[in-house]
Design a protein around this motif. Structure first.
Motif, PDB file in Angstrom:
ATOM      1  N   UNK A  50     -20.839   7.820  30.236  1.00 51.71           N
ATOM      2  CA  UNK A  50     -19.563   7.217  30.612  1.00 51.71           C
ATOM      3  C   UNK A  50     -18.483   8.246  30.934  1.00 51.71           C
ATOM      4  N   UNK A  51     -18.888   9.539  30.946  1.00 51.70           N
ATOM      5  CA  UNK A  51     -17.966  10.628  31.270  1.00 51.70           C
ATOM      6  C   UNK A  51     -16.679  10.527  30.455  1.00 51.70           C
ATOM      7  N   UNK A  52     -16.867  10.462  29.122  1.00 54.88           N
ATOM      8  CA  UNK A  52     -15.726  10.280  28.229  1.00 54.88           C
ATOM      9  C   UNK A  52     -15.822  11.252  27.059  1.00 54.88           C
ATOM     10  N   UNK A  53     -14.690  11.850  26.713  1.00 55.57           N
ATOM     11  CA  UNK A  53     -14.607  12.771  25.584  1.00 55.57           C
ATOM     12  C   UNK A  53     -13.690  12.175  24.526  1.00 55.57           C
ATOM     13  N   UNK A  54     -14.098  12.293  23.262  1.00 61.61           N
ATOM     14  CA  UNK A  54     -13.339  11.703  22.161  1.00 61.61           C
ATOM     15  C   UNK A  54     -13.214  12.733  21.042  1.00 61.61           C
ATOM     16  N   UNK A  55     -12.023  12.863  20.482  1.00 60.07           N
ATOM     17  CA  UNK A  55     -11.815  13.709  19.310  1.00 60.07           C
ATOM     18  C   UNK A  55     -11.550  12.814  18.115  1.00 60.07           C
ATOM     19  N   UNK A  56     -12.365  12.963  17.078  1.00 58.06           N
ATOM     20  CA  UNK A  56     -12.216  12.152  15.876  1.00 58.06           C
ATOM     21  C   UNK A  56     -11.703  13.007  14.725  1.00 58.06           C
ATOM     22  N   UNK A  57     -10.831  12.434  13.925  1.00 57.87           N
ATOM     23  CA  UNK A  57     -10.291  13.107  12.753  1.00 57.87           C
ATOM     24  C   UNK A  57      -9.177  12.270  12.161  1.00 57.87           C
ATOM     25  N   UNK A  58      -8.793  12.582  10.956  1.00 59.92           N
ATOM     26  CA  UNK A  58      -7.738  11.831  10.264  1.00 59.92           C
ATOM     27  C   UNK A  58      -6.448  12.640  10.259  1.00 59.92           C
ATOM     28  N   UNK A  59      -5.354  11.989  10.606  1.00 61.40           N
ATOM     29  CA  UNK A  59      -4.060  12.655  10.514  1.00 61.40           C
ATOM     30  C   UNK A  59      -3.738  12.953   9.052  1.00 61.40           C
ATOM     31  N   UNK A  60      -3.082  14.070   8.807  1.00 58.24           N
ATOM     32  CA  UNK A  60      -2.770  14.431   7.427  1.00 58.24           C
ATOM     33  C   UNK A  60      -1.546  13.640   6.960  1.00 58.24           C
ATOM     34  N   UNK A  61      -1.445  13.446   5.639  1.00 62.16           N
ATOM     35  CA  UNK A  61      -0.318  12.683   5.087  1.00 62.16           C
ATOM     36  C   UNK A  61       0.738  13.637   4.518  1.00 62.16           C
ATOM     37  N   UNK A  62       1.812  13.060   3.992  1.00 59.92           N
ATOM     38  CA  UNK A  62       2.941  13.861   3.521  1.00 59.92           C
ATOM     39  C   UNK A  62       2.551  14.765   2.357  1.00 59.92           C
ATOM     40  N   UNK A  63       1.606  14.334   1.540  1.00 65.77           N
ATOM     41  CA  UNK A  63       1.190  15.170   0.410  1.00 65.77           C
ATOM     42  C   UNK A  63       0.552  16.463   0.912  1.00 65.77           C
ATOM     43  N   UNK A  64      -0.270  16.363   1.977  1.00 67.68           N
ATOM     44  CA  UNK A  64      -0.863  17.569   2.566  1.00 67.68           C
ATOM     45  C   UNK A  64       0.214  18.439   3.205  1.00 67.68           C
ATOM     46  N   UNK A  65       1.187  17.792   3.853  1.00 67.04           N
ATOM     47  CA  UNK A  65       2.252  18.543   4.508  1.00 67.04           C
ATOM     48  C   UNK A  65       3.054  19.348   3.492  1.00 67.04           C
ATOM     49  N   UNK A  66       3.301  18.758   2.301  1.00 65.78           N
ATOM     50  CA  UNK A  66       4.048  19.455   1.252  1.00 65.78           C
ATOM     51  C   UNK A  66       3.368  20.767   0.889  1.00 65.78           C
ATOM     52  N   UNK A  67       2.045  20.741   0.786  1.00 63.28           N
ATOM     53  CA  UNK A  67       1.311  21.930   0.345  1.00 63.28           C
ATOM     54  C   UNK A  67       0.949  22.876   1.493  1.00 63.28           C
ATOM     55  N   UNK A  68       0.646  22.323   2.663  1.00 61.08           N
ATOM     56  CA  UNK A  68       0.081  23.133   3.727  1.00 61.08           C
ATOM     57  C   UNK A  68       0.984  23.279   4.952  1.00 61.08           C
ATOM     58  N   UNK A  69       2.051  22.522   5.009  1.00 62.05           N
ATOM     59  CA  UNK A  69       2.906  22.553   6.181  1.00 62.05           C
ATOM     60  C   UNK A  69       2.487  21.519   7.216  1.00 62.05           C
ATOM     61  N   UNK A  70       3.322  21.350   8.221  1.00 58.98           N
ATOM     62  CA  UNK A  70       3.058  20.341   9.233  1.00 58.98           C
ATOM     63  C   UNK A  70       1.858  20.717  10.090  1.00 58.98           C
TER      64      UNK A  70
END
Length: 471
Positions: free
Chosen positions: A68-88
């Protein structure tokens, strides 16, 4: 990271080569060292995922739907708890857009995205599902969840068509990739010349190796492999120890860095006191000649296996002159007698991985239908690169001579290659150690050249002059 167009072009070429089905390329996840929050650092993304999707974030999977000539990137967006420790961290959608992808999905949707090509009990039900041989246990679990194939069977069930396509593309380096490797080699120059200036009696192997590693982490993203630094140069992968460097001995340094996702890999061997003895110089000059001879014979269309054996013949001739070998040179090499001194191959592919693409299977990377490995003969069975060279290949040139006491004892006891080896004289070299000289070689349109803007000193007079502490 390259331009968006580079990744779009690479994925389009991969689709053409694979032809049909769904390709799943797993990025790496964080790997805990001793508890979940204490991971191995820095994070290292899977090289093939990087090649086609370009993103360094953990927990990503790339899907390429060929039909189908289609590319997909899968993954979960990080939440605020991850941002607190690791940055945006940018959203998965933003990461996808950077490499020319418009469709994204959460990681939990992987099965749904691939649903019409999922294998059941190891057998494909509809369209082919292509995945590469996994090397991390969490990836093996992901593949088992997706396909039902047990981890013990995944290597043999991996897609040969995908392996061959990836090898074909990654083996030939673009001008941009070569520039990145050159930059890594320039950091390698600083790493090795620092070692050459530090080496002296009564400091430890570990101290010098630590300084070398510090440069890799200061000027690049880190080491391309664990630094080998040892006075026991006869041990191929000798780790640095707390042993003091000793006057009169040789020390071998095999180290490289990773910069912009591309590697360098060099080896130098040096006298601890800065001056070669006559016996050391005799052996060193043979390795030096073999190393330089590769520049004369390696070029497009030549099998690297033939370059390897040309080096082995030169080495055998020179060792005969020293009385360590005897008999007909060609017969000695055919019998594998040279492997007493050189029990490994001349080199390997190099690029995003220091042993480039080795995880895909060396038989597909260093060999092809024309050139097959010889797995029966000692030494030759460790040849990692045998296929015909092509313009744009990057390979290492790393001949060595090693005196391995246990190997000498074993072959003498068995009488192995006794018509070609002078065991009495070999006995007197059991305390010698080993010598290796290694540089990274680019195959050009009409020959080859070493990579890096500066050459790490290795010619004996030049090296001794460089190591002088009073200059």
């Amino acid at each position: 990271m390259f331009s968006k167009d580079t990744y779009v072009r690479r994925r389009a070429e991969l689709k053409k080569l694979v032809g049909e089905g769904v390709i799943v390329l797993f990025g790496n996840n964080e790997a805990p060292a001793n508890y979940p929050a204490n991971g191995y650092a820095p994070f290292r993304q899977d090289s093939t995922f990087l090649y086609y999707f370009g993103q360094h974030r953990d927990g990503l999977v790339g899907v390429i739907d060929v039909d189908n000539d289609e590319d997909i990137l899968l993954g979960d967006d990080i939440d605020i708890e991850d941002i607190v420790w690791m940055g945006f961290v940018p959203s998965v959608a933003d990461l996808a857009a950077e490499v020319g992808i418009t469709k994204t999905a959460p990681l939990a949707a992987l099965s749904q995205v691939c649903c019409d090509s999922v294998a059941t009990n190891g057998k494909t039900t509809k369209r082919p599902l292509h995945f590469l041989p996994p090397y991390r246990f969490d990836t093996k679990i992901q593949i088992m969840d997706l396909t039902g194939i047990h981890p013990s069977k995944q290597k043999e069930e991996a897609s040969l068509k995908l392996i061959q396509a990836v090898v074909k593309m990654r083996a030939t380096k673009s001008a941009e990739e070569i520039a990145y490797i050159e930059a890594a080699c320039d950091v390698g120059y600083v790493m090795h010349t620092t070692a050459q200036l530090l080496v002296k009696p009564s400091i430890t192997e570990r101290f010098v190796a630590g300084q070398v590693d510090g440069i890799a982490r200061s000027l690049a993203s880190g080491n391309s492999f664990g630094t080998i630094f040892s006075q026991h140069g006869e041990i191929m992968h000798g780790s640095p120890s707390d042993s003091l460097l000793e006057d009169g001995r040789l020390v071998l340094c095999d180290a490289g860095c990773e910069l912009n996702d591309y590697c360098s890999d060099h080896t130098r061997t040096m006298p601890v006191n800065g001056k070669f003895s006559q016996r050391q110089l005799e052996i060193y000059s043979i390795v030096e000649a073999c190393h330089d001879y590769v520049l004369e014979v390696a070029k497009p269309g030549v099998k690297y296996q033939d370059v390897h054996f040309a080096v082995c013949r030169l080495m055998t001739e020179r060792l005969k002159e020293l009385g360590l070998m005897k008999g007909d040179v060609d017969e000695a090499v055919r019998a594998g007698a040279h492997a007493m001194f050189l029990p490994h191959g001349l080199g390997h592919m190099m690029g995003m991985d220091v042993h480039d693409m080795e995880g895909l299977g060396q038989i597909y990377v260093g060999f092809d239908d024309e050139t097959r490995p010889n797995l029966e003969q000692f030494g030759t069975n460790c040849l990692r690169m045998g296929r015909r060279l092509e313009e744009g290949f990057v390979v290492t040139d790393e001949p060595g001579i090693y005196f391995i006491p246990h190997l000498i004892d074993l072959w003498r006891k068995e009488g192995h290659c006794k018509e070609f080896l002078n065991f009495d004289k070999l006995e007197t070299y059991k305390d010698f150690g080993g010598i290796r000289i290694e540089d990274d070689l680019l195959i050009t349109s009409d020959g080859c050249r070493f990579l890096g803007s500066k050459r790490i000193p290795y010619h004996p007079a030049e090296l001794e002059e460089f190591m002088k502490t009073d200059k």
